[in-house]
Design an enzyme around this catalytic site. Structure first.
Site, PDB file in Angstrom:
ATOM      1  N   GLU A  37       0.962   4.139  -2.122  1.00 47.83           N
ATOM      2  CA  GLU A  37       2.200   4.310  -1.294  1.00 47.83           C
ATOM      3  C   GLU A  37       3.224   3.566  -2.302  1.00 47.83           C
ATOM      4  O   GLU A  37       3.009   2.418  -2.381  1.00 47.83           O
ATOM      5  CB  GLU A  37       2.260   3.714   0.098  1.00 47.83           C
ATOM      6  CG  GLU A  37       3.652   3.853   0.681  1.00 47.83           C
ATOM      7  CD  GLU A  37       3.779   3.163   2.299  1.00 47.83           C
ATOM      8  OE1 GLU A  37       2.778   2.427   2.761  1.00 47.83           O
ATOM      9  OE2 GLU A  37       4.685   3.306   2.711  1.00 47.83           O
ATOM     10  N   ARG A 262     -12.545  -3.496   0.824  1.00 47.16           N
ATOM     11  CA  ARG A 262     -11.546  -3.790  -0.073  1.00 47.16           C
ATOM     12  C   ARG A 262     -11.747  -4.944  -0.794  1.00 47.16           C
ATOM     13  O   ARG A 262     -12.532  -5.717  -0.714  1.00 47.16           O
ATOM     14  CB  ARG A 262     -10.295  -4.407   0.875  1.00 47.16           C
ATOM     15  CG  ARG A 262      -9.617  -3.722   1.725  1.00 47.16           C
ATOM     16  CD  ARG A 262      -8.657  -4.434   2.517  1.00 47.16           C
ATOM     17  NE  ARG A 262      -7.649  -4.832   1.598  1.00 47.16           N
ATOM     18  CZ  ARG A 262      -6.445  -4.038   1.555  1.00 47.16           C
ATOM     19  NH1 ARG A 262      -6.406  -2.747   2.208  1.00 47.16           N
ATOM     20  NH2 ARG A 262      -5.291  -4.586   1.079  1.00 47.16           N
ATOM     21  N   LYS A 272       0.457  -5.670  -0.591  1.00 47.57           N
ATOM     22  CA  LYS A 272       1.606  -5.466  -0.944  1.00 47.57           C
ATOM     23  C   LYS A 272       2.744  -6.228  -0.268  1.00 47.57           C
ATOM     24  O   LYS A 272       3.849  -6.695  -0.827  1.00 47.57           O
ATOM     25  CB  LYS A 272       2.124  -4.052  -1.431  1.00 47.57           C
ATOM     26  CG  LYS A 272       1.454  -3.248  -2.550  1.00 47.57           C
ATOM     27  CD  LYS A 272       1.849  -1.899  -2.418  1.00 47.57           C
ATOM     28  CE  LYS A 272       0.909  -1.287  -1.355  1.00 47.57           C
ATOM     29  NZ  LYS A 272       1.016   0.316  -1.532  1.00 47.57           N
TER      30      LYS A 272
END
Ligand code: ATP
Ligand code: MG
Length: 563
Positions: A37, A262, A272
């Protein structure tokens, strides 16, 4: 701290793909995608996903698309798109002409939504976001049906068209999937598919005022692109039933979603939205601040793509979350730089040394090896003269027994040069601070060894005062003072390391570094790995400390082997 989960094979993803190839599940194709994204810069967690998505495709002779998941115009920017592309290329991966955007599919996604409405599987809901949450219930408490759930197909089609036409304000209504308000999976309790946002999109401009949610965009985008294996991190596991539900209801090509753990790294943060807080709050100088775990930050710090890929290879594709020790990342870096970084001499905190018996005005050019690990890197000349600088902490007036460096009456080796003995120390009369050492050298020890075979165990780095260049050196430490800043009770920003950056001015480096280009990496003998910062100019060198030489990971490993 664990690095990988040993209970499952680290390559369970590759096992699945190999199996699908054997059964010819996707006609022998392997096609993955990396779906960032564009709402921030990529970090080293993304590097793990990139290494898997691109790496697996490469290994199995398949393809990997780059697809921007740009469904939220409020947070996404073209600057981020450019940064993401730069960083993936720098890591060493390529998507050829397969650069896609979820926004490329907005029309198609709208059509899909219309199909679901026609099937009675989606409805326009006028509840507010807060009400939707409240109606949704909780994990152990079933949700309640929205009063708008019973709207007719015709009414829904009409309302959805008006949503698209911009006739409603933001938040006035949403389109929801009609699934099951009592589902044990909260994601299946009539999730939102479309919301109204009168916002300008970085690609589609003002064409749209309704935007699909991630869950409605992602699987359908995978399907449109013919993806076979759609890998994502573990937090999407609970979304998989919804991913499957949309594809089944739409009766379109159905890729497989696979989740992996992750990457979490100690003493930093890999999200982020939190990294953005540090940028906006000024705790760091930007997304590419060398303390940031972003790819851009690591690059500026002096990390190599090889070191980052090596870390990703070592941690593999575990199925369980873990916190990887940041010392392992640094270890991967040292292993790589040890092979490729030229050695040079730089004095970070200079102390003046005068060699009393060295002729005034004389300069010798001494030979120095560029990298003992790689003879093909050759040698260079370094100037030696009467006045030198050594490291301030390489001198002690009253040293302990095992001290091998300079002290009154002690002899040491100056790397590539001569043996010198400290005869006298000059101090500032008022402060008592040591300002200069007076030494003598032994002319018979040129090159740093003597024929009489006398033992000189300490070897120091140095530079010639008149020939050395001034430089600024930024010494970085971990960004946070605790291993897991997000596990604290209060705000993670309270744990930012106040000493994460120390700037040293008036450092002196050997003259071969004149004009060193930004990005060039070196080992400063005895001091660590350093890299030229983009702030550097010919007249004013600026270095970032990439890593010290001390390898705590190697120590941990040794202890583990012994224990
Ligand atoms: P962030 O929390 O940093 O915003 P994200 O998952 O929202 O992460 P995306 O841009 O959506 O960021 O991520 C693109 C891909 O990278 C996704 O497939 C995601 O699963 C993966 N990814 C993100 N963070 C990590 C991580 N720490 N470790 C491994 N993969 C990650
Ligand atoms: Mg995301």
């Amino acid at each position: 701290m664990t690095t990988t989960d040993s209970t499952i094979p680290s390559d369970f993803i590759r096992d699945i793909i190999a199996q699908d190839l054997r059964t010819n599940k996707y006609g022998g194709r392997v096609h993955t995608r990396f779906p960032p994204e564009p709402n921030g810069y990529l970090h080293i967690g993304h590097a793990k996903a990139i290494c898997l998505d691109f790496g697996v495709a490469e290994e199995f002779g398949g393809l990997c698309n780059l697809r921007f998941d740009d469904t939220n115009p409020l947070k996404e920017e073209a600057e981020y798109v450019a940064a993401i592309k730069r960083d993936i290329r720098w890591l060493g991966f390529d998507w050829d002409d397969r650069e896609f955007y979820a926004s490329d599919y907005f029309e198609q996604l709208y059509e899909y939504a219309v199909q679901l409405i026609k099937k009675g599987k989606a409805y326009v809901c006028d509840l507010s976001i807060e009400e939707i949450k409240e109606y949704r219930g909780a994990f152990a408490k079933p949700g309640r049906d929205s009063p708008y759930r019973i709207r007719s197909v015709e009414e829904n089609l009409d309302l959805f068209e008006h949503m698209r036409a911009g006739e409603f304000e933001d938040g006035a209504c949403v389109l929801r999937a009609k699934i099951d308000m009592a589902s044990g999976n909260m994601n299946m309790r009539d999730p939102v598919m479309y919301r109204i946002q009168h916002a300008t999109h970085h690609r589609t401009g003002d064409k749209w005022c309704i935007y699909p949610m991630y869950d409605f965009a992602h699987g359908q985008s995978d399907s449109i692109e013919g993806i076979t294996h759609s890998m994502c991190s573990l937090e999407y596991e609970d979304h998989r039933p919804l991913y499957n539900w949309f594809l089944e209801q739409l009766e379109i090509y159905h890729p497989r979603q696979i989740e992996f753990a992750r990457l979490n790294l100690s003493y930093t943060i890999l999200h982020k939205r939190y990294l953005l807080q540090l940028v906006e709050g000024g705790q760091v100088s930007g997304w590419d601040d060398p303390r940031m775990p972003t790819i851009a930050g690591l690059r500026r710090r002096g990390y190599t793509p090889e070191a980052i890929r090596s870390l990703c290879g070592r941690i593999g594709a575990a199925k369980k979350d873990s916190l990887v020790d940041i010392a392992l990342l640094e270890h991967c870096l040292r292993q790589d730089l040890n092979k490729r970084a030229p050695r040079v001499m730089a004095v970070l905190r200079p102390l003046r040394v005068v060699i009393d018996n060295y002729p005034e005005g004389q300069v010798e050019e001494l030979d120095a090896v560029n990298n003992p690990e790689d003879p093909s890197m050759g040698t260079r000349k370094i100037p030696f003269s009467r006045v030198l600088y050594v490291e301030r902490d390489d001198y002690l007036e009253d040293p302990p027994k095992k001290w091998l460096r300079l002290a009154p009456g002690r002899e040491v080796r100056l790397k590539h040069a001569y043996y010198v003995t400290c005869d006298r120390v000059v101090k500032d009369e008022k402060t008592g601070e040591v300002v200069e050492l007076r030494c003598t050298y032994d002319p018979a020890t040129r090159g740093g060894w003597s024929e009489d075979g006398r033992k000189v165990r300490g070897t120091l780095h140095w530079v010639s005062a008149a020939h050395s260049l001034e430089a600024k050196v930024r010494v970085y430490n971990w960004l946070f003072v605790v291993p897991n800043p997000l596990a604290q009770e209060d705000d993670f920003k309270n744990y930012v390391n106040p000493n994460s950056l120390e700037t040293l001015t008036s450092c002196r480096v050997e003259p071969s570094l004149a004009g060193a280009a930004p990005g060039s990496r070196y080992q400063f003998l005895r001091k660590g790995y350093f890299c030229v910062d983009p702030d550097s100019s010919n007249g004013a060198l600026v270095f970032n400390r990439t890593a010290s030489l001390r390898d705590t990971w190697a120590k941990i490993q040794k202890a583990q082997e012994k224990g």
